[in-house]
Design an enzyme around this catalytic site. Structure first.
Site, short mmCIF file in Angstrom:
data_model
loop_
_atom_site.label_atom_id
_atom_site.label_comp_id
_atom_site.label_asym_id
_atom_site.label_seq_id
_atom_site.Cartn_x
_atom_site.Cartn_y
_atom_site.Cartn_z
N VAL A 164 45.33 16.75 6.77
CA VAL A 164 44.68 16.21 5.58
C VAL A 164 43.29 15.75 5.99
CG1 VAL A 164 44.66 14.21 4.02
CG2 VAL A 164 46.75 15.55 4.28
N CYS A 165 42.34 15.93 5.09
CA CYS A 165 40.96 15.48 5.29
C CYS A 165 40.37 16.12 6.55
CB CYS A 165 40.93 13.95 5.35
SG CYS A 165 39.31 13.21 5.04
N THR A 166 39.65 15.35 7.36
CA THR A 166 38.99 15.92 8.53
C THR A 166 39.96 16.23 9.66
OG1 THR A 166 38.47 13.68 9.31
CG2 THR A 166 36.76 14.82 8.03
#
Length: 292
Positions: A164-166
């Site tokens: 998730v995300c970076t």
């Protein structure tokens, strides 16, 4: 000690003993009452699970979730909330050791996460290998040989390789997204191409067994998608209702496509240096990976 003082002390000691016994009895009675009150609830759960045994009777899901200093807590907690709703699961919070991982690398963290499992004790096979994001922690992980080697090794056999995300930048730095479509936080998504991935817009992007989510709250959608893949769509819908996940944000500004120009401009300017760092770190990480 004279006789009077001895009797006073004996009386005080006796009173203290009686008081301790009384407190212990009250605590036991309170626990018994709580257990009695919880019993009907547990009985109801048992009856429901027996009635829907076919839907719940799924293989155990062994889930490994990387935790690290400087990660964004929401990236971890969102998916973890969904995973914990699985009836048959084994969840490991993974790190180099089991010391608390500070979720804020620059300020005093309000919440610390305690890893449950050191890398060396991680199960041999994981159904889900998961990596959360969080700047600046992500950048450090992208160049941490121990972390990258661990992810690369577990990625060889994991059923689903996810983030998730970076967190997708960390997967990319470990060489796990080469030739795969993947997403990331909206402002760092393009850095994925420096890691051999195919940057793709989407709240949740699925390419074969690679599942990547966008920033922050996308972890909730990501988690539900994965629950459905591990069990069934019907069960995932039950989890969604159980958590009353019915998002109705007060503003339509949750993506760069919908946000007002001033909001997008503000964040682009605020994260300009961070995004430059993401690309530069990705280039270094890819060079090191290519030289292996």
């Amino acid at each position: 000690m004279d006789r009077r003082k001895f009797l006073e002390l004996a009386a005080l000691t006796g009173f203290t003993t009686l008081l301790a016994q009384s407190v212990t009895l009250q605590a036991e009675e309170s626990l018994n009452k709580q257990a009695d009150a919880a019993q009907p609830v547990e009985d109801g759960h048992t009856r429901a699970m027996q009635h829907y045994d076919e839907m719940l009777n799924t293989p155990k899901a062994v889930i490994g979730m990387l935790v690290y200093p400087g990660m964004f807590l929401q990236d971890l907690v969102g998916p973890l909330t969904m995973f914990e709703a699985l009836m048959n699961r084994e969840i490991h919070l993974l790190w180099k050791d089991t010391n608390p991982a500070k979720t804020d690398a620059t300020h005093r963290p309000l919440v610390s996460v305690i890893p449950t499992t050191a890398f060396k004790d991680c199960p041999k096979h994981l159904d889900v290998l998961f990596v959360p994001g969080g700047v600046p922690g992500t950048y450090a992980m992208m160049e941490d040989p121990e972390v990258l080697n661990f992810l690369a090794e577990k990625g060889k056999t994991a059923r689903f390789i996810t983030s998730v995300c970076t967190g997708s930048l960390i997967l990319g730095a470990a060489g796990l997204l080469v030739g795969y479509k993947a997403t990331s936080y909206w402002s760092t998504r393009n850095a994925l191409k420096e890691l051999g991935a195919i940057p793709t817009q989407g709240r949740v992007v699925i390419d074969r067994n690679r599942i990547t989510g966008g920033g922050g709250t996308a972890g909730l959608d990501f988690g539900l998608k994965l629950v459905a893949m591990l069990t069934s769509e019907t069960y995932a819908k039950a989890v969604q209702l159980y958590l009353e996940y019915d998002p109705q944000p007060p503003f339509n500004a949750g993506s760069p496509e919908n946000a007002p120009p001033i909001a997008k401009q503000f964040l682009e300017e605020m994260f300009a240096d961070s995004n430059t760092t993401a690309i530069a770190t990705a280039k270094r990480a890819w060079k090191k990976f290519s030289l292996k």
